[in-house]
Design a protein around this motif. Structure first.
Motif: not given
Length: 255
Positions: A160-188
């Motif tokens: 979240h942006w400071p002093s705000s309820d607005v979500m800030r897309p976070a690159i570390e979470d994008w890459l963490g999710a992408a790592a999970i998705i990549t690993a799942l794809a490798e498992r057919a």
């Protein structure tokens, strides 16, 4: 009528991806399981605690009843990073959790990952990060999930942006999710939704994930307040075999 139309649900795919509370509310009801990814720092902290045998109870952030809830649950309470003491050495900091004596049960408030985890009812919730991406993917594939008939939703928590309820897309979470998705794809598993495919492509195209996360906004934020060790632990890629699954209100290692 649902607030989320069918076009938003990534139907006919086995692996789906979205962001934050709205994303889990859109995808969760049609999913067999939800994978929550909050790399800096909730799900990384959960993975570290699970490695040590601790059960983690997610809880709302800055709730005045957290201490009472912890007492009711016969659990220790994690406090803010700067509020740690000899009596309460546990916090959202993975480095602090690693240094402290591991409690049997720990209430871990978090503004992002725990709120998303608590918003899911009736299906398994798995805490994933860069440390345990392959272990989580192995476990999900072993359940026969991640297919069109038994889809899995991967949710990047975001910040979240400071002093705000607005979500800030976070690159570390994008890459963490992408790592999970990549690993799942490798498992057919699959097929991947367009959103999940885009995440996988980004992960496949990055040569140095560790450096990128250390230098992203969230990584710099933690380093600036003296918690650079948390970023180092969060980028211990594929070092944990723990698969924390939310069971009766607590993340329990299912591996």
């Amino acid at each position: 009528m649902s607030e989320f139309p069918d076009w938003s649900r990534q139907l006919s795919s086995g692996i789906r991806f979205d962001w934050g509370l709205a994303g889990v509310r859109a995808l969760g009801p049609q999913s067999t399981a939800v994978v929550v990814v909050d790399v800096l720092s909730f799900t990384t902290a959960v993975s570290v605690a699970a490695d040590a045998g601790t059960l983690v109870l997610p809880y709302r952030w800055r709730d005045g009843n957290a201490a009472g809830f912890a007492a009711e649950q016969y659990a220790e309470l994690a406090v803010g990073r700067k509020a740690m003491s000899e009596q309460q050495p546990w916090s959202l900091s993975p480095a602090a959790l690693r240094r402290a004596t591991a409690p049997a049960r720990l209430v871990l408030p978090s503004p992002n990952g725990s709120a998303i985890s608590a918003a899911v009812t009736g299906i398994p919730v798995i805490a994933a990060c860069l440390r345990n991406a392959s272990a989580v993917a192995d476990w999900i594939a072993g359940q026969g999930w991640g297919t069109e008939r038994k889809p899995v939703a991967v949710i990047a928590a975001g910040e979240h942006w400071p002093s705000s309820d607005v979500m800030r897309p976070a690159i570390e979470d994008w890459l963490g999710a992408a790592a999970i998705i990549t690993a799942l794809a490798e498992r057919a598993t699959g097929p991947l939704s367009s959103e999940a495919s885009a995440a996988k492509a980004s992960y496949d195209g990055i040569d140095d994930v560790r450096s990128l996360i250390h230098n992203c906004a969230s990584g710099r934020e933690l380093a600036a307040i003296g918690f650079g060790d948390d970023v180092a632990i969060a980028t211990e890629i594929e070092t944990s075999k723990a698969v924390p699954v939310l069971v009766d209100g607590a993340f329990t290692n299912a591996s």
